[in-house]
Enzyme design. Sequence first.
Site, PDB file in Angstrom:
ATOM      1  N   CYS A 184      -4.473  40.539  40.957  1.00 18.96           N
ATOM      2  CA  CYS A 184      -3.277  41.381  40.799  1.00 18.96           C
ATOM      3  C   CYS A 184      -2.832  41.555  39.353  1.00 18.96           C
ATOM      4  O   CYS A 184      -2.950  42.637  38.791  1.00 18.96           O
ATOM      5  CB  CYS A 184      -2.126  40.796  41.613  1.00 18.96           C
ATOM      6  SG  CYS A 184      -2.463  40.805  43.367  1.00 18.96           S
TER       7      CYS A 184
HETATM    8  N1  LIG Z   1      -4.838  38.543  46.573  1.00 15.66           N
HETATM    9  C1  LIG Z   1      -3.559  38.690  46.356  1.00 15.66           C
HETATM   10  O1  LIG Z   1      -2.852  37.734  46.006  1.00 15.66           O
HETATM   11  C2  LIG Z   1      -2.863  40.030  46.530  1.00 15.66           C
HETATM   12  C3  LIG Z   1      -1.456  40.065  46.570  1.00 15.66           C
HETATM   13  C4  LIG Z   1      -0.813  41.280  46.746  1.00 15.66           C
HETATM   14  C5  LIG Z   1      -1.559  42.440  46.833  1.00 15.66           C
HETATM   15  N2  LIG Z   1      -2.934  42.398  46.752  1.00 15.66           N
HETATM   16  C6  LIG Z   1      -3.652  43.658  46.891  1.00 15.66           C
HETATM   17  O2  LIG Z   1      -4.192  43.735  48.202  1.00 15.66           O
HETATM   18  C7  LIG Z   1      -5.456  44.404  48.200  1.00 15.66           C
HETATM   19  C8  LIG Z   1      -6.508  43.503  48.813  1.00 15.66           C
HETATM   20  O3  LIG Z   1      -6.650  42.342  48.037  1.00 15.66           O
HETATM   21  P1  LIG Z   1      -7.320  41.001  48.577  1.00 15.66           P
HETATM   22  O4  LIG Z   1      -7.037  39.958  47.564  1.00 15.66           O
HETATM   23  O5  LIG Z   1      -6.932  40.772  49.988  1.00 15.66           O
HETATM   24  O6  LIG Z   1      -8.870  41.409  48.516  1.00 15.66           O
HETATM   25  P2  LIG Z   1     -10.100  40.628  49.196  1.00 15.66           P
HETATM   26  O7  LIG Z   1     -11.295  40.955  48.367  1.00 15.66           O
HETATM   27  O8  LIG Z   1      -9.728  39.205  49.433  1.00 15.66           O
HETATM   28  O9  LIG Z   1     -10.246  41.315  50.614  1.00 15.66           O
HETATM   29  C9  LIG Z   1     -10.619  42.635  50.797  1.00 15.66           C
HETATM   30  C10 LIG Z   1     -11.506  42.732  52.020  1.00 15.66           C
HETATM   31  O10 LIG Z   1     -11.794  44.122  52.242  1.00 15.66           O
HETATM   32  C11 LIG Z   1     -13.130  44.234  52.719  1.00 15.66           C
HETATM   33  N3  LIG Z   1     -13.564  45.620  52.533  1.00 15.66           N
HETATM   34  C12 LIG Z   1     -13.909  46.258  51.403  1.00 15.66           C
HETATM   35  N4  LIG Z   1     -14.194  47.542  51.658  1.00 15.66           N
HETATM   36  C13 LIG Z   1     -14.031  47.733  52.986  1.00 15.66           C
HETATM   37  C14 LIG Z   1     -14.158  48.848  53.848  1.00 15.66           C
HETATM   38  N5  LIG Z   1     -14.523  50.047  53.385  1.00 15.66           N
HETATM   39  N6  LIG Z   1     -13.922  48.671  55.155  1.00 15.66           N
HETATM   40  C15 LIG Z   1     -13.568  47.462  55.643  1.00 15.66           C
HETATM   41  N7  LIG Z   1     -13.396  46.368  54.860  1.00 15.66           N
HETATM   42  C16 LIG Z   1     -13.625  46.499  53.556  1.00 15.66           C
HETATM   43  C17 LIG Z   1     -13.879  43.189  51.917  1.00 15.66           C
HETATM   44  O11 LIG Z   1     -15.096  42.831  52.523  1.00 15.66           O
HETATM   45  C18 LIG Z   1     -12.861  42.038  51.876  1.00 15.66           C
HETATM   46  O12 LIG Z   1     -13.047  41.166  52.971  1.00 15.66           O
HETATM   47  C19 LIG Z   1      -5.710  44.772  46.748  1.00 15.66           C
HETATM   48  O13 LIG Z   1      -5.257  46.056  46.507  1.00 15.66           O
HETATM   49  C20 LIG Z   1      -4.856  43.791  45.981  1.00 15.66           C
HETATM   50  O14 LIG Z   1      -4.477  44.282  44.711  1.00 15.66           O
HETATM   51  C21 LIG Z   1      -3.592  41.204  46.625  1.00 15.66           C
END
Ligand SMILES: NC(=O)c1ccc[n+]([C@@H]2O[C@H](COP(=O)([O-])OP(=O)(O)OC[C@H]3O[C@@H](n4cnc5c(N)ncnc54)[C@H](O)[C@@H]3O)[C@@H](O)[C@H]2O)c1
Length: 438
Positions: free
Chosen positions: A277
């Site tokens: 993030c």
């Molecule tokens: N990690 C954090 O602390 C956090 C906090 C707030 C917001 N975010 C935001 O949330 C979003 C996700 O982050 P995250 O940390 O959960 O990511 P992550 O990488 O942990 O998880 C994302 C998942 O999406 C899957 N994926 C990718 N493309 C796909 C598709 N086309 N269809 C289905 N699944 C698919 C991946 O395999 C993965 O399992 C980002 O935009 C991030 O900026 C993250």
Amino acid sequence: MSVNTHHRQLLDRITSRTARIGVIGLGYVGLPLAVEFARQGFTVSGFDVDESKTSQINAGKSYIPDVPETELADVVKAGRLCGTTRMGELANMDVIDICVPTPLRKTKDPDLSYVVKAVEAVAATLKRGQLVILESTTYPGTTDEVVQPMLEAQGLKADEEFFLAFSPERVDPGNQKFNTRNIPKVVGGLGKASTDVAAALYESTVDTVVRVSSTRVAEMVKLLENTFRAVNIGMVNELALMCHKMDIDVWEVIDAAKTKPFGFMAFYPGPGLGGHCIPIDPYYLSWKAKMHDFEPRFIELAGIINESMPRFVVDRVTEALNRRSKSVRDSNIHLIGIAYKRGVNDVRESPALNVMKVLVEKGARITYSDPYVPQLREEGLHLSSIPVEQALANGCDCAVILTDHTEFDYAYIARTARAVVDTRNALRDFDSENIVRL
Ligand SMILES: NC(=O)c1ccc[n+]([C@@H]2O[C@H](COP(=O)([O-])OP(=O)(O)OC[C@H]3O[C@@H](n4cnc5c(N)ncnc54)[C@H](O)[C@@H]3O)[C@@H](O)[C@H]2O)c1
């Protein structure tokens, strides 16, 4: 059916918990959310392209530390949560929540390819009355400029025949106090109907819902929050660099400043920014601002300072070795904590990796300890975590505390390490010649 009928039917399904919810992307954000919807009585399908994740879910196994295995196993056993890679099943969902990654390209431009792929899958089976919510962090305008046209290309009208909203995810991995349920959720729909149904969905699941007037406001809220952190951390990192030159203890300065009961909020210096993030999201805003012919100076400056911190840490390591007439080349350097922050197993964008990269380039031999990260493949190295005690007993020339996990025995480190660079003030209670503070 009229707009009102779709709207009413979806609200009824949400209230009666008969709405079927699909969560796309089962990572740090999507899995806790899917489990929370299921715990509140909804039937949830988790969609991911990664088959290992969907099969672990179906076996009742949690791979995210913030999701207790018993909670996951309970909802899977009760038939309220399943994982699938079959995107065609999106057709059966009433609500679709998109939680896929939003990284940066090497040029620091937004990489929306995951969002686009997920929206393509939603568009392929879009039905009247479905609610689509984007949760991935992104620049203002993504929902109405990118997602809406892709979905409307199927012939249905947003906010009338289907509903579209943006709701930023605020989950803070490793936080014991705030979780999916008690972190207030901001929601902005494309129009009133979309805001209403999206807010009703979250009201059924989280304690507090904050409605805003548009998807763009909701998108900007998240970027304000994360830019606020990036800029303040940049400012305090600069203060640390300044204090180093002036021979002032920056940690003592912050501790005293935070006794002011108003108008001050403590931020701490460190080896740099990490995670999916704070190092990334401000550049989404910066990119969009530039499209509007606006130069966002705070974001760029904070980025320069924060990204310089790993090199500053390496300078401190050089100084610590120099005190003992040693060079970085051919030294044994042990990194303590490589996850991007305390209590998590996530190494994405971790500044520890940059510190490691520079030290390897300079010819150091690297080992590391991290109870949350047993294996690491980075910079052409394949390393396994070893106990701190083993590294220190094996004659490590310098230890570097990069992430202050509570599991480490800091008294032992302070007492035993020949030299230790502390980037987190974990050794605040110890005073010894062998300690070099950030
Ligand atoms: N990690 C954090 O602390 C956090 C906090 C707030 C917001 N975010 C935001 O949330 C979003 C996700 O982050 P995250 O940390 O959960 O990511 P992550 O990488 O942990 O998880 C994302 C998942 O999406 C899957 N994926 C990718 N493309 C796909 C598709 N086309 N269809 C289905 N699944 C698919 C991946 O395999 C993965 O399992 C980002 O935009 C991030 O900026 C993250």
